[in-house]
Design an enzyme around this catalytic site. Structure first.
Site, PDB file in Angstrom:
ATOM      1  N   THR A 160       0.860  -1.190   0.000  1.00 11.04           N
ATOM      2  CA  THR A 160       0.000   0.000   0.000  1.00 11.04           C
ATOM      3  C   THR A 160       0.893   1.236   0.000  1.00 11.04           C
ATOM      4  O   THR A 160       1.323   1.684  -1.044  1.00 11.04           O
ATOM      5  CB  THR A 160      -0.969  -0.008   1.193  1.00 11.04           C
ATOM      6  OG1 THR A 160      -0.240  -0.245   2.410  1.00 11.04           O
ATOM      7  CG2 THR A 160      -2.035  -1.082   1.033  1.00 11.04           C
ATOM      8  N   LYS A 195       4.071  -6.977   3.852  1.00  4.69           N
ATOM      9  CA  LYS A 195       3.825  -5.571   3.573  1.00  4.69           C
ATOM     10  C   LYS A 195       3.553  -4.873   4.891  1.00  4.69           C
ATOM     11  O   LYS A 195       3.028  -5.454   5.849  1.00  4.69           O
ATOM     12  CB  LYS A 195       2.665  -5.388   2.597  1.00  4.69           C
ATOM     13  CG  LYS A 195       1.281  -5.764   3.098  1.00  4.69           C
ATOM     14  CD  LYS A 195       0.564  -4.748   3.966  1.00  4.69           C
ATOM     15  CE  LYS A 195       0.504  -3.383   3.341  1.00  4.69           C
ATOM     16  NZ  LYS A 195      -0.210  -2.426   4.286  1.00  4.69           N
ATOM     17  N   THR A 253       0.757  -3.857  12.382  1.00  4.18           N
ATOM     18  CA  THR A 253      -0.193  -3.829  11.282  1.00  4.18           C
ATOM     19  C   THR A 253       0.505  -4.168   9.999  1.00  4.18           C
ATOM     20  O   THR A 253       1.239  -3.371   9.451  1.00  4.18           O
ATOM     21  CB  THR A 253      -0.851  -2.454  11.180  1.00  4.18           C
ATOM     22  OG1 THR A 253      -1.551  -2.231  12.381  1.00  4.18           O
ATOM     23  CG2 THR A 253      -1.800  -2.392  10.023  1.00  4.18           C
ATOM     24  N   GLU A 281       6.605   4.793   7.345  1.00  5.57           N
ATOM     25  CA  GLU A 281       6.281   6.086   6.759  1.00  5.57           C
ATOM     26  C   GLU A 281       7.104   7.200   7.407  1.00  5.57           C
ATOM     27  O   GLU A 281       6.964   7.486   8.587  1.00  5.57           O
ATOM     28  CB  GLU A 281       4.780   6.341   6.915  1.00  5.57           C
ATOM     29  CG  GLU A 281       3.959   5.374   6.072  1.00  5.57           C
ATOM     30  CD  GLU A 281       2.501   5.298   6.473  1.00  5.57           C
ATOM     31  OE1 GLU A 281       1.749   4.641   5.732  1.00  5.57           O
ATOM     32  OE2 GLU A 281       2.117   5.861   7.515  1.00  5.57           O
ATOM     33  N   ASN A 321       0.092  10.519   6.137  1.00  8.84           N
ATOM     34  CA  ASN A 321      -1.158  10.068   6.739  1.00  8.84           C
ATOM     35  C   ASN A 321      -2.240  11.127   6.754  1.00  8.84           C
ATOM     36  O   ASN A 321      -3.427  10.828   6.928  1.00  8.84           O
ATOM     37  CB  ASN A 321      -0.902   9.541   8.148  1.00  8.84           C
ATOM     38  CG  ASN A 321      -0.282   8.161   8.114  1.00  8.84           C
ATOM     39  OD1 ASN A 321      -0.977   7.179   7.870  1.00  8.84           O
ATOM     40  ND2 ASN A 321       1.018   8.085   8.304  1.00  8.84           N
ATOM     41  N   SER A 337      -6.626  10.248  -0.218  1.00  8.82           N
ATOM     42  CA  SER A 337      -6.618  11.012  -1.463  1.00  8.82           C
ATOM     43  C   SER A 337      -5.451  10.632  -2.361  1.00  8.82           C
ATOM     44  O   SER A 337      -5.415  11.032  -3.511  1.00  8.82           O
ATOM     45  CB  SER A 337      -6.583  12.506  -1.174  1.00  8.82           C
ATOM     46  OG  SER A 337      -5.447  12.842  -0.401  1.00  8.82           O
TER      47      SER A 337
END
EC number: 2.3.1.35
Length: 403
Positions: free
Chosen positions: A152, A178, A189, A275, A398, A403
């Protein structure tokens, strides 16, 4: 044990593929559907999210795991199929049925996974049209494609494989995963899929996976969030032809070490791909009264936003570690505590070692990876966690995820 090239298709008898099916945005056409297939069915083990809000694929996989036999795994990215009600469960079941029909095997031997945005219907038409094409693409070289298709916000695919001689034959364990955001025990997660050609019973396989997850995926945190879809599966097909691995044997212990190596490597790859991450730090708690206490302290420090932002800024603010330690809910004696960052002692017997130590710490903070060691001087137990810094980039990613 030797780390080798490859991932989930490194063990004998496994093939995989990935493709764009239309689930993700059309303008990007990123791979969004993966299929992993074993030439023959075999025992399967699993560990799942502890979140009370559970996605439909997790519910279905838990049901299928009761049968204990696996043949293939079908995974989509771009949509979590979570909080989608009865329709979500119907879609998850249809995913399994589509793969089962294509492979001519029972639906309970098919495991499914989804990852992406929560609360949106999963377009099953995309998967229905893609499965026959996907099956036609599966090859021994398709592991990298599959690893890309489950991503993702990940920046890169995550794969690893190890090999060793067990029970008279060469046995291989491979894996892909992932994960980038919403990373936190239990179980971090992420999606993780492992394969092995070992001959091993279902119960022993579950023991090996559970132990490995506890020392790897359950020891990482990026942002303190867990999700609805966390899944780790380990499928064995027995095609290595080794003597059956029995719990308590030396070969079984070696196999457990192989599974843990694969899980730990993938877990750290997730940390490094977190991230906005610029640093990965191991928080090590030693000389605690119990392992439970050590874990609680390590996790409290590792998830402290003030500690994580100090790591990002290179701020020698060891007081944030002490403050997190003090609020972990574990009885300690502050006058016994010592802290060390990398090879630089910062606190001894509860007191800071002064500006000179802080100046030395500047060099430690320049490194992308180091250890914070917390010595409680209370007992003989210990635990560890891997954490990351918290950067401006994490907020940017995040703030606009949908979007």
């Amino acid at each position: 044990m030797k780390i080798i090239t490859g991932g989930v298709t490194a063990p004998i008898g496994f093939r995989a593929a990935g493709m764009y099916s239309g689930i993700k945005k059309k303008q990007k056409k990123q791979l969004d559907l993966a299929l992993l297939v074993s030439e023959q069915e075999g025992p399967i083990a699993g560990v799942f999210t502890t979140n009370q809000v559970v996605a439909a694929p997790v519910v279905l996989d838990r049901l299928h795991l009761k049968k204990g036999v696996g043949r293939a795994i079908l995974v989509n990215s771009g949509n979590a199929n979570a909080c989608t009600g009865p329709d979500g469960m119907r879609v998850a079941k249809e995913m399994a049925q589509l793969a089962a029909t294509a492979l001519d095997c029972p639906p309970h031997t098919i495991f499914v996974g989804s990852t992406g945005v929560i609360g949106q219907p999963l377009p099953i038409d995309c998967i229905r049209n893609a499965v026959p094409l996907l099956l036609a693409r599966v090859t021994r070289r398709g592991g990298n494609e599959a690893a890309q298709a489950i991503m993702t916000t990940d920046l890169k695919p995550k794969q690893v494989a190890v090999r060793a001689r067990l029970g008279g034959r060469m046995v291989t364990v491979g894996g892909m995963a992932k994960g980038s955001g919403m990373i936190h025990p239990n179980m971090a997660t992420m999606l993780g899929y492992l394969t092995t050609d070992a001959v091993i019973g279902r119960s022993a396989l579950q023991t090996a996976l559970s132990q490995a997850v506890d020392q790897s995926f359950n020891c990482i945190t990026v942002d303190g969030d867990t999700s609805t879809n966390d899944t780790v599966l380990l499928l064995a097909n027995g095609m290595a032809g080794n003597q059956t691995l029995k719990p308590g044997s030396a070969d079984f212990r070696k196999f457990c070490a192989m599974v843990e190596t694969v899980c730990r490597t993938l877990a750290l790859k997730i940390c490094w791909d977190g991230e906005g991450v610029t640093k990965v730090v191991r928080v090590e708690v030693v000389r605690a009264r119990s392992t439970t206490a050590a874990k609680q302290i390590a996790q409290t420090i590792a998830t402290s936003n003030l500690v994580k932002t100090a790591l990002f800024g290179g701020d020698a603010n060891w007081g944030r570690v002490m403050a997190a330690l003090g609020r972990a809910g574990v009885p300690i004696d502050p006058a016994l505590v010592s802290l060390q960052f990398g090879d630089v002692p910062m606190v001894r017997n509860g007191q800071g070692l002064g500006r000179g130590a802080e100046q030395k710490l500047t060099k430690v903070f320049r490194a992308k990876e180091f250890t914070i060691r917390v010595d409680l001087a209370q007992g003989k137990a210990g635990a560890h966690m891997w954490t990351t810094d918290l950067s401006y980039e994490y907020v940017r990613i995040n703030a606009s995820y949908r979007s």
